[in-house]
Design a protein around this motif. Structure first.
Motif, PDB file in Angstrom:
ATOM      1  N   ILE A 151       0.806  -1.225   0.000  1.00 10.96           N
ATOM      2  CA  ILE A 151       0.000   0.000   0.000  1.00 10.96           C
ATOM      3  C   ILE A 151       0.835   1.270   0.000  1.00 10.96           C
ATOM      4  N   ILE A 152       2.100   1.223   0.431  1.00 11.12           N
ATOM      5  CA  ILE A 152       2.911   2.438   0.309  1.00 11.12           C
ATOM      6  C   ILE A 152       4.091   2.261  -0.635  1.00 11.12           C
ATOM      7  N   ALA A 153       4.403   1.054  -1.029  1.00 12.38           N
ATOM      8  CA  ALA A 153       5.508   0.805  -1.958  1.00 12.38           C
ATOM      9  C   ALA A 153       4.988  -0.128  -3.051  1.00 12.38           C
ATOM     10  N   SER A 263       5.930   4.878  11.346  1.00 18.17           N
ATOM     11  CA  SER A 263       5.502   3.479  11.297  1.00 18.17           C
ATOM     12  C   SER A 263       5.686   2.873   9.910  1.00 18.17           C
ATOM     13  N   GLY A 264       5.490   3.678   8.890  1.00 15.14           N
ATOM     14  CA  GLY A 264       5.516   3.152   7.524  1.00 15.14           C
ATOM     15  C   GLY A 264       6.916   3.035   6.965  1.00 15.14           C
ATOM     16  N   ARG A 316      -3.286   3.400   6.810  1.00 18.15           N
ATOM     17  CA  ARG A 316      -2.604   2.902   5.609  1.00 18.15           C
ATOM     18  C   ARG A 316      -1.095   3.189   5.617  1.00 18.15           C
ATOM     19  N   CYS A 317      -0.448   2.890   6.748  1.00 21.95           N
ATOM     20  CA  CYS A 317       0.995   3.138   6.821  1.00 21.95           C
ATOM     21  C   CYS A 317       1.788   1.972   6.262  1.00 21.95           C
ATOM     22  N   GLY A 318       1.205   0.771   6.288  1.00 29.22           N
ATOM     23  CA  GLY A 318       1.898  -0.402   5.760  1.00 29.22           C
ATOM     24  C   GLY A 318       2.735  -1.159   6.791  1.00 29.22           C
TER      25      GLY A 318
END
Lengths: 482, 226
Positions: A151-153, A263-264, A316-318
């Protein structure tokens, strides 16, 4: 987006045998986890901020209708428009209508998981509007016609060599002899290719990490700056956001922002945090003439008040997938829908049904790392267990698993028999393991032994070892003062 | 029924809040009072230490910082920085009164200076900031006629003028200044928090700069606090 979540087992099997994927996942296993740990250690208040962040979201969700009303009235006050959309189809159509109202041909897009959720790109393309993803990872996977795997990468499942090959194939107008050995060259090439698109686009679409009720703002949190170019150059800015993104005030979002990036990615703060409120103002020399917010429900209102409400705190930090041994082993695509990892294992059955996504809550070792690192303290394992129970109640569990459980229950209710069988098994497996102490194959356990050897027990069952520990030498003293 | 009523109705049914439970008042009070949560200790230092922390945090994310005694030194400092980076002597300046009034011609005769929002081929921009946050080395920029947003993102090099007096400890302190400046909770089209130059980790998690926004972020920090 079409789901293949029902085929999780096959997907996972293929992923385990995919050497390139396994190489790419190798980068993931350590980078994110180490960087998060460092960021946490540098901020003594980190856990207190997590508690505060959780409380802010709990308060907001308990008053969500009221905060959404306040949010909408602020957006209108500032010259923007909120479009309420109950379903993915409503959201797609609303966005297309806005694009058509300005005769848009080309749309630039910042990264948005909600846009993935509603399958926006395919829909726009089928209706004559070209979407251009601008986030580097999203750009790469759009060239490959793949969904994001994180979700972030979004392109974390790819190696540099794969990206280079995709660029050579798709940027055929560039000299074939150019060097793309250095990753900097790949970034520069994407920068050049996308520059003109920002300038040519008629509409820019971004997601939103947060919506602020107090001010009517949408926030994007990014590192590349693509989301900002996407929203400040075209005539129209469309924000697509799901309704649980709202928080009350600027002070509240300041708290949550402190735990998001740490966190992400493990950064103290991302390069860009942008608060957008309405269209261009009088006297402004740049910025869009129109500002629209497409506010999506798509199943979330039904999660409120249920045992899954807590998952709506997710920012949504992953972190959960970055720390998940199952995600580390199979990557994001195996989960078969938009949201992979532990958050997907809870969210996907809620949004598309447990019939389709029942495998996902089972794809967990219940090690608890996801909950331990979640900045919003979402009890993910507990919610996966709720889904497993639902799956069982609805008779969705496969016959083999049900019979297996029945068999296990038969023995579990007869402790003496259970202990005897365990003693026998432990000795048998030890004998089969031989000098090597491991087994290359085992009946009913091919899911394990296809990919690695099964370590053989040492010869005694857990119950035997425990009994010995309790009674024998070296045991914890049982009587006070002994 | 409109989609709006349908969604809000569904939310209300799920929440099962009793009527007259004071929820409206709770929400109104929270929005009006916008209370602060926990603020990290590092953001609550005396001002001099905040300035030092700001610089340290900014440099930790690859922002470069040049400290100047007075605003009038800006033209020379810009010209010298561009030379040191082998960049063209060309600058797009935000239409900000104080920056426009600087002695560009006298102090930096080689520098080609123009004013306005960024054009696609502008290599370097110079902007003011509204505030700067020590806890993470973050700039806060407020869009408006004097500070077009494109200057923060289109050029490869972004230079910003920061006064030491603009540095505050925390994000909350920055918002408080913003409210006190007469904005209350009315935001301009954008407020940009900028922390270092553009970067990406999308290729094998290697951090690379200048993904789409500026490759370089350079600050001219004016020591206006005695």
């Amino acid at each position: 987006m079409d789901s293949t979540a029902h085929a999780f087992k096959d997907n996972a099997h293929k992923a385990l045998g995919d050497d390139q994927l396994q190489e790419a996942l190798g980068n993931l296993r350590h980078g994110f986890t180490q960087r998060r740990a460092q960021a946490r250690d540098q901020l003594p208040e980190f856990d207190a901020l997590r508690d505060a962040a959780r409380d802010i979201k709990n308060h907001t969700l308990a008053h969500l209708d009221l905060y959404l009303e306040r949010y909408e009235s602020k957006v209108s006050e500032q010259g923007g428009k909120v479009h309420w959309c109950a379903t993915a189809e409503d959201a797609r159509r609303t966005i297309l209508d806005i694009c058509r109202s300005v005769d848009a041909k080309l749309v630039t897009k910042g990264k948005s998981m909600v846009a993935e959720e509603i399958g926006l790109n395919d829909y726009l393309e089928a209706n004559g509007v070209t979407p251009a993803e601008t986030d580097l990872g999203e750009y790469i996977i759009q060239l490959r016609n793949e969904p994001p795997s994180h979700i972030i990468a979004p392109a974390v499942h790819l190696t540099k060599a794969q990206v280079e090959a995709d660029f050579r194939k798709n940027h055929s107008e560039l000299p074939p002899e150019r060097s793309l050995v250095e990753p900097e060259a790949l970034v520069q090439e994407a920068r050049t290719m996308l520059r003109q698109k920002y300038l040519d686009a008629d509409v820019g679409i971004t997601g939103a990490n947060f919506l602020i009720a107090e001010t009517g703002s949408s926030i994007i949190v990014t590192n590349e700056g693509n989301g900002d170019l996407t929203q400040c150059l075209p005539k129209v800015h469309i924000v697509i956001a799901s309704l649980e993104k709202v928080v009350p005030t600027l002070e509240d979002v300041s708290i949550i922002l402190r735990v998001l990036a740490r966190s992400g990615t493990g950064q103290e703060f991302t390069a860009y945090t942008t608060f957008s409120t309405g269209p261009k103002r009088e006297g402004d020399l740049d910025g869009p003439d129109e500002y629209h917010v497409v506010l999506l429900d798509n199943g979330r209102s039904a999660m409120l008040g249920s045992e899954y409400q807590d998952v709506l705190r997710c920012i949504r930090c992953g972190a959960c997938m970055n720390h998940c041994p199952v995600y580390h082993a199979v990557g994001g695509h195996a989960y078969g829908w938009v949201y992979p990892g532990p958050i997907g294992a809870v969210l996907t059955p809620s949004l598309i049904g447990v019939e389709e996504a029942g495998h996902l809550p089972n794809a967990s070792t219940f090690c608890g790392r996801c909950e331990a690192v979640c900045p919003m303290r979402i009890p993910l394992p507990k919610m996966m267990r709720h889904w497993r129970e639902k799956e069982f109640e609805r008779n969705l569990t496969p016959t083999a698993a049900r019979s297996g459980l029945k068999l296990w229950a038969f023995f579990a209710k007869r402790p003496a028999l259970y202990a005897m069988l365990n003693r026998f098994n432990a000795r048998l497996l030890r004998a089969l393991g031989g000098r090597k102490g491991s087994l290359r194959s085992l009946p009913l356990a091919s899911g394990w032994t296809d990919h690695r050897d099964f370590p053989a027990p040492q010869g005694k069952s857990f119950q035997e070892l425990w009994a010995k520990r309790q009674n024998g030498s070296g045991a914890t003293p049982r009587t006070p003062g002994a | 029924m409109s989609a709006r009523d349908q969604i809000l109705g569904a939310v209300r049914r799920s929440l099962k809040r009793a009527a007259g439970d004071g929820a409206e008042e709770t929400v109104s009070a929270r929005l009006a009072e916008h209370p602060r949560g926990p603020v990290p200790a590092r953001a609550q230092l005396p001002h001099k230490e905040q300035v030092a922390l700001f610089q340290e945090q900014a440099e930790a994310v690859q922002t470069t910082v040049d400290r100047l005694a007075d605003l009038s030194e800006v033209p020379k400092a810009v010209s010298a920085y561009l030379s040191s980076q082998n960049l063209p002597q060309s600058l797009r300046v935000a239409p900000d009164g104080r920056l426009g009034a600087l002695p560009w011609q006298a102090e930096a005769p080689l520098l080609e200076v123009s004013t306005g929002p960024a054009r696609s081929d502008d290599a370097t921009s110079l902007t003011p900031v509204f505030a700067a946050v020590a806890e993470t080395g973050t700039l806060m920029l407020r869009s408006g006629p004097e500070s077009p947003v494109t200057l923060n993102f289109l050029p490869e090099t972004h230079i910003a003028v920061v006064f030491a007096s603009q540095i505050v400890g925390s994000y909350e302190d920055a918002w408080q200044r913003f409210r006190e400046a007469g904005n209350d909770s009315r935001l301009p089209r954008t407020v940009n928090f900028i922390t270092g130059p553009s970067r990406t980790g999308d290729i094998e998690q290697t951090i690379l700069f200048g993904a789409h926004g500026p490759k370089r972020l350079h600050l001219l920090l004016i020591d206006d606090v005695p």
